[in-house]
Design a protein around this motif. Structure first.
Motif, PDB file in Angstrom:
ATOM      1  N   TYR A  11     -11.817 -11.673  -0.673  1.00  0.00           N
ATOM      2  CA  TYR A  11     -10.548 -10.962  -0.825  1.00  0.00           C
ATOM      3  C   TYR A  11      -9.373 -11.770  -0.303  1.00  0.00           C
ATOM      4  CZ  TYR A  11     -12.154  -6.523  -2.650  1.00  0.00           C
ATOM      5  OH  TYR A  11     -12.630  -5.551  -3.474  1.00  0.00           O
ATOM      6  N   TYR A  13      -7.295 -13.715  -1.624  1.00  0.00           N
ATOM      7  CA  TYR A  13      -6.062 -13.628  -2.399  1.00  0.00           C
ATOM      8  C   TYR A  13      -5.321 -12.334  -2.078  1.00  0.00           C
ATOM      9  CZ  TYR A  13      -2.861 -12.729  -6.146  1.00  0.00           C
ATOM     10  OH  TYR A  13      -1.728 -12.409  -6.829  1.00  0.00           O
ATOM     11  N   PHE A  14      -6.088 -11.259  -1.992  1.00  0.00           N
ATOM     12  CA  PHE A  14      -5.477  -9.964  -1.691  1.00  0.00           C
ATOM     13  C   PHE A  14      -4.821  -9.979  -0.311  1.00  0.00           C
ATOM     14  CE2 PHE A  14      -6.005  -5.726   0.274  1.00  0.00           C
ATOM     15  CZ  PHE A  14      -5.068  -5.062  -0.492  1.00  0.00           C
ATOM     16  N   SER A  17      -1.654 -12.140  -0.421  1.00  0.00           N
ATOM     17  CA  SER A  17      -0.550 -11.546  -1.178  1.00  0.00           C
ATOM     18  C   SER A  17      -0.032 -10.298  -0.475  1.00  0.00           C
ATOM     19  CB  SER A  17      -0.981 -11.250  -2.617  1.00  0.00           C
ATOM     20  OG  SER A  17      -1.646 -10.019  -2.695  1.00  0.00           O
ATOM     21  N   MET A 104     -10.117   3.701  -2.337  1.00  0.00           N
ATOM     22  CA  MET A 104     -10.485   2.417  -2.906  1.00  0.00           C
ATOM     23  C   MET A 104     -11.619   1.794  -2.106  1.00  0.00           C
ATOM     24  SD  MET A 104      -8.528   1.705  -5.549  1.00  0.00           S
ATOM     25  CE  MET A 104      -8.847  -0.044  -5.719  1.00  0.00           C
TER      26      MET A 104
ATOM     27  N   LEU B  92     -10.322   6.212  -9.156  1.00  0.00           N
ATOM     28  CA  LEU B  92     -10.327   7.481  -8.428  1.00  0.00           C
ATOM     29  C   LEU B  92      -8.915   8.035  -8.359  1.00  0.00           C
ATOM     30  CD1 LEU B  92     -12.795   7.133  -5.478  1.00  0.00           C
ATOM     31  CD2 LEU B  92     -13.178   7.598  -7.867  1.00  0.00           C
ATOM     32  N   GLU B  93      -7.979   7.167  -8.161  1.00  0.00           N
ATOM     33  CA  GLU B  93      -6.607   7.619  -8.143  1.00  0.00           C
ATOM     34  C   GLU B  93      -5.768   6.482  -8.673  1.00  0.00           C
ATOM     35  OE1 GLU B  93      -5.482  10.013  -4.803  1.00  0.00           O
ATOM     36  OE2 GLU B  93      -3.499   9.109  -4.860  1.00  0.00           O
ATOM     37  N   MET B  96      -2.824   3.517  -6.623  1.00  0.00           N
ATOM     38  CA  MET B  96      -3.037   3.381  -5.187  1.00  0.00           C
ATOM     39  C   MET B  96      -2.386   2.086  -4.719  1.00  0.00           C
ATOM     40  SD  MET B  96      -4.315   5.752  -3.703  1.00  0.00           S
ATOM     41  CE  MET B  96      -4.159   5.081  -2.076  1.00  0.00           C
ATOM     42  N   ASN B  99       3.829  -0.350  -4.535  1.00  0.00           N
ATOM     43  CA  ASN B  99       5.027  -0.334  -3.705  1.00  0.00           C
ATOM     44  C   ASN B  99       6.264  -0.201  -4.589  1.00  0.00           C
ATOM     45  OD1 ASN B  99       7.315  -1.247  -2.129  1.00  0.00           O
ATOM     46  ND2 ASN B  99       5.780  -1.774  -0.611  1.00  0.00           N
ATOM     47  N   ASP B 101       9.270  -0.939  -4.281  1.00  0.00           N
ATOM     48  CA  ASP B 101      10.270  -1.998  -4.293  1.00  0.00           C
ATOM     49  C   ASP B 101       9.812  -3.252  -5.013  1.00  0.00           C
ATOM     50  OD1 ASP B 101      12.407  -0.737  -3.103  1.00  0.00           O
ATOM     51  OD2 ASP B 101      11.605  -1.057  -1.096  1.00  0.00           O
ATOM     52  N   LEU B 102       8.522  -3.302  -5.350  1.00  0.00           N
ATOM     53  CA  LEU B 102       8.035  -4.468  -6.075  1.00  0.00           C
ATOM     54  C   LEU B 102       8.056  -4.172  -7.572  1.00  0.00           C
ATOM     55  CD1 LEU B 102       4.992  -5.509  -3.863  1.00  0.00           C
ATOM     56  CD2 LEU B 102       7.289  -6.443  -3.864  1.00  0.00           C
ATOM     57  N   GLU B 106       4.314  -7.507 -10.031  1.00  0.00           N
ATOM     58  CA  GLU B 106       3.859  -7.791  -8.668  1.00  0.00           C
ATOM     59  C   GLU B 106       2.857  -6.736  -8.205  1.00  0.00           C
ATOM     60  OE1 GLU B 106       7.823  -9.949  -6.817  1.00  0.00           O
ATOM     61  OE2 GLU B 106       7.796  -7.796  -7.092  1.00  0.00           O
ATOM     62  N   PHE B 109      -0.461  -7.405  -9.780  1.00  0.00           N
ATOM     63  CA  PHE B 109      -1.175  -8.458  -9.053  1.00  0.00           C
ATOM     64  C   PHE B 109      -1.832  -7.898  -7.793  1.00  0.00           C
ATOM     65  CE2 PHE B 109       0.882 -11.890 -11.435  1.00  0.00           C
ATOM     66  CZ  PHE B 109      -0.140 -12.820 -11.440  1.00  0.00           C
ATOM     67  N   HIS B 110      -1.040  -7.121  -7.057  1.00  0.00           N
ATOM     68  CA  HIS B 110      -1.511  -6.563  -5.800  1.00  0.00           C
ATOM     69  C   HIS B 110      -2.702  -5.633  -6.040  1.00  0.00           C
ATOM     70  CE1 HIS B 110      -1.097  -5.169  -1.659  1.00  0.00           C
ATOM     71  NE2 HIS B 110      -1.272  -3.949  -2.123  1.00  0.00           N
ATOM     72  N   GLY B 113      -5.768  -7.374  -7.008  1.00  0.00           N
ATOM     73  CA  GLY B 113      -6.308  -8.020  -5.820  1.00  0.00           C
ATOM     74  C   GLY B 113      -7.110  -7.041  -4.990  1.00  0.00           C
ATOM     75  N   LEU B 114      -6.602  -5.827  -4.926  1.00  0.00           N
ATOM     76  CA  LEU B 114      -7.285  -4.770  -4.175  1.00  0.00           C
ATOM     77  C   LEU B 114      -8.642  -4.451  -4.807  1.00  0.00           C
ATOM     78  CD1 LEU B 114      -6.974  -2.758  -1.867  1.00  0.00           C
ATOM     79  CD2 LEU B 114      -5.758  -1.245  -3.390  1.00  0.00           C
ATOM     80  N   MET B 115      -8.745  -4.678  -6.118  1.00  0.00           N
ATOM     81  CA  MET B 115     -10.028  -4.445  -6.787  1.00  0.00           C
ATOM     82  C   MET B 115     -10.981  -5.620  -6.556  1.00  0.00           C
ATOM     83  SD  MET B 115      -8.411  -2.999 -10.317  1.00  0.00           S
ATOM     84  CE  MET B 115      -9.877  -3.014 -11.330  1.00  0.00           C
ATOM     85  N   ARG B 144      10.501   1.490  -8.469  1.00  0.00           N
ATOM     86  CA  ARG B 144      11.238   2.718  -8.172  1.00  0.00           C
ATOM     87  C   ARG B 144      12.069   3.164  -9.361  1.00  0.00           C
ATOM     88  NH1 ARG B 144      15.950  -0.462  -6.693  1.00  0.00           N
ATOM     89  NH2 ARG B 144      14.908  -2.184  -5.683  1.00  0.00           N
TER      90      ARG B 144
END
Lengths: 264, 421
Positions: A11, A13-14, A17, A104, B92-93, B96, B99, B101-102, B106, B109-110, B113-115, B144
């Motif tokens: 993770y 990269y996560f 970032s 998650m 699931l949701e 999640m 943000n 402001d992004l 972006e 990407f985030h 990455g979380l996945m 936003r």
């Protein structure tokens, strides 16, 4: 343990970032942007310096700069702010990310790493600012400043270990979240950041050794202002204690992980 | 490779501790026991084999979300094991960790990455994510500024951008406008056709019937039914009625003709007999021609004082889709003040304009226009009949429309207007 490291590497990269985003989001909509990160601590230093320098300046032996007190104050602040910020972040880390943890599936170890990363980056920016002020005041730290990265690492180890233990406990005992900031505030005043131990009689000075952050802050001041080698004895004790604390934190983190999601 | 999932005797208890310190003690191996355990899942076992699409249904609080959390690994089971094979993607949701402001990009990407995807993989998928979301230049604007529908579009695009082996979806299909709903539904279908295993948690019985080849009904933390979608959905509907009427009982059995009969109700009034007869001759029919005039004859018997009796019918096709349904409340034929032992005979005359296929009749004896109030007896698929097309020209679909083609042929200059004769 090995699994944790592997997961964190997968993770990476996560994590990177996230740290980047966190910094960007904080300042993306303000005109001065990242400057605020430096303005805040510097203004604090300035206030202390203005108010206290007249009272204390004469009592700082070993420096030949007329801004001696301001230099001393900034060096201590650099060390203290990393410690305090890391602990405060870790304290509410899991509560703040509760929803994410519930929805998650991702390695939980990412969260403390992101927190540690972002406080370190903050602190490095502050360090750059302080060096610039040092230069402006005519003070160039000598070669001992090379010890600073080691001090930062020790500081991070201690604050992360302590912060994680508190952070895990805070999920289950929310009063901690209220108490710890107060204790941090008290500890700040018990640590020689705005004053100097030499102001105290010889026979009570040893009491400061009970404060785990004292040797670290003192070493910051030594390498940045006084040009003196850090005192390794107490520091090594801190490192040993921090390692134990970190181990406890990881054990608690692993054991409490499953239950944490249930009460968040 | 296709995903596989084996859930074996999984249970989940939420524990209460006398003091939080004894909880801490238990992590460190001290002999501390919780004072109270509250089981929300017990003894849940099922498997999803490669390529299967399984729907999980159940009322709020049945344990669906907890089960999903255990399967995806965000929470640990108290007992039992979950074996997973292949890469699991769970929705699931949606949205999640977004943000505001992004920008959409972006955040995408985030979120990816979380996945757990790396930078190169995400870069490779980004064009597809942008294309699927279809939000134009907003993709590079701060989130936003998005409407909630646009956020959901980005979230769904990211969540399904990478091909998983097992896809777990929680209520995420009914998002966005109807155009995007169709689009996301199609993507799930396409995943299905590619052999990806799917687990769908939903309250939409139509989704279960149209996507899944199996359904699992959870109630009070355990699996009460695991079988074909129609069968489980019928049982679920009966179960809902049961919650409303405490005295109700449910029975379900598979008839010889392959249809599942589900009977529920308080039995204050029951169906004595139901038959389908030819309207002219009165002969019972099990095979009906398209266009034939037929009559449904039903006799109801009261077993207790019934202040008001309403009969409802539902005719459904083999997939469980309702072809027609109405009741005597709407037609104003309510029977009042029945005494025990009294009978009521109903006849429903209609022209069978159904298309070829097998159909079922489900009668319900209730007290008003809904079965939620008093459900005396509700029987799913009590009578089954087949329809064949004997004397109409060939057509498809479940309904015969009395439609006529008129065709005219001519040169461009003097096109005659086609008109029906």
């Amino acid at each position: 343990m090995e699994q944790m490291i592997k997961a964190a590497w997968r993770y990476r990269y996560f994590i990177l970032s996230s740290i980047k985003n966190e910094l960007r989001v904080r300042f993306i909509r303000s005109k001065l942007g990242g400057l605020w990160m430096i303005i805040h601590p510097l203004s604090q230093v300035l206030i202390f310096a203005l108010i206290l320098s007249n009272v204390l300046s004469a009592k700082l032996p070993g420096i030949n700069n007329k801004y001696a007190y301001a230099l001393y104050l900034m060096a201590g602040t650099l060390g203290w702010s990393l410690f305090a910020e890391t602990i405060s972040r870790c304290l509410t880390l899991f509560i703040d990310n509760g929803n994410l943890m519930k929805k998650m599936a991702f390695p939980r170890i990412c969260l403390p790493l992101i927190a540690a990363g972002s406080t370190t980056v903050n602190n490095l920016l502050l360090m750059v600012a302080i060096f610039m002020v040092f230069a402006a005041l005519g003070h160039i730290p000598d070669v001992h400043v090379l010890w600073l990265p080691v001090l930062i690492a020790i500081n991070l180890l201690l604050s992360l270990g302590l912060g994680l233990v508190l952070g895990v406990l805070n999920v289950f005992m929310r009063d901690l979240g209220q108490v710890i900031p107060v204790i941090l505030q008290i500890t700040f005043w018990l640590t020689p950041v705005v004053y100097n131990v030499t102001m105290f009689p010889e026979n009570v000075r040893h009491l400061f050794n009970l404060n785990p952050i004292y040797p670290i802050v003192k070493s910051y001041q030594n390498v940045l202002v006084f040009g003196v080698e850090p005192e390794w004895g107490p520091l090594l004790a801190i490192v040993a204690a921090s390692c134990l604390l970190m181990l406890l934190a990881l054990v608690m983190f692993r054991k409490a992980g499953p239950e944490m999601v249930d009460v968040l | 490779m296709s995903g596989e999932l084996h859930v074996h005797k999984v249970g989940k208890a939420y524990r209460k501790w006398g003091s939080e310190w004894s909880r801490v003690g238990s992590w460190l191996g001290l002999p501390c026991l919780p004072v109270e355990e509250h089981w929300v899942l017990q003894d849940v076992s099922f498997s999803i084999l490669p390529g299967q699409a399984v729907g999980v249904i159940g009322q709020n609080g049945a344990g669906k979300s907890t089960l999903l959390k255990i399967i995806t690994g965000t929470t640990q089971p108290t007992g039992g094991t979950v074996d997973r094979a292949g890469r699991i993607a769970a929705i699931l949701e949606l949205g999640m960790g977004f943000n505001p402001d992004l920008t959409g990009r972006e955040n995408a990407f985030h979120s990816a990455g979380l996945m757990g995807y790396g930078e190169a993989e995400i870069h490779a998928a980004m064009d597809a994510i942008e294309a699927f979301a279809e939000i134009g230049e907003y993709f590079d604007q701060p989130m936003r500024m998005y409407s909630s529908g646009m956020q959901v579009r980005v979230a769904f695009s990211v969540a399904t951008a990478f091909r998983p082996d097992l896809l777990i979806v929680d209520e995420a299909l009914s998002v966005g406008d109807s155009y995007f709903q169709h689009k996301s539904f199609d993507r799930i279908r396409q995943f299905r056709e590619e052999g990806i295993s799917i687990m769908l948690v939903t309250h939409s019985m139509a989704d279960v019937k149209s996507i899944c080849d199996r359904a699992i009904l959870l109630d009070k933390g355990s699996v009460v039914r695991d079988g074909s979608p129609d069968e489980v959905v019928d049982f679920y509907n009966a179960l809902i009625a049961q919650k409303e009427n405490a005295m109700l009982s449910i029975e379900q059995r598979r008839e010889k003709n392959g249809w599942v009969l589900t009977r529920s109700g308080t039995r204050e009034a029951t169906v004595n007999s139901l038959r389908l007869v030819d309207a002219a001759t009165g002969e019972p029919q099990s095979m009906v021609r398209t266009g034939q005039r037929v009559r449904l004859e039903l006799e109801a018997l009261a077993h207790a004082d019934v202040p008001r009796l309403v009969l409802g019918y539902m005719i459904r096709d083999k997939q469980g889709n309702v072809v027609w349904g109405s009741n005597t409340w709407h037609t104003g034929d309510v029977v009042e003040d029945l005494r025990p032992g009294q009978r009521v005979r109903y006849a429903l005359d209609f022209e069978c304009v159904l298309g070829p296929g097998s159909y079922s009749v489900s009668p319900a004896l209730v007290s008003s226009d809904t079965h939620m109030l008093d459900n005396y007896e509700w029987v799913d698929n009590l009578l089954v009949f087949d329809v064949m097309n004997a004397d109409r020209h060939v057509f498809i679909g479940s309904t015969w429309l009395d439609a006529k083609f008129s065709v005219a042929k001519g040169d461009v200059d003097d096109m005659p207007v086609p008109h029906s004769s």
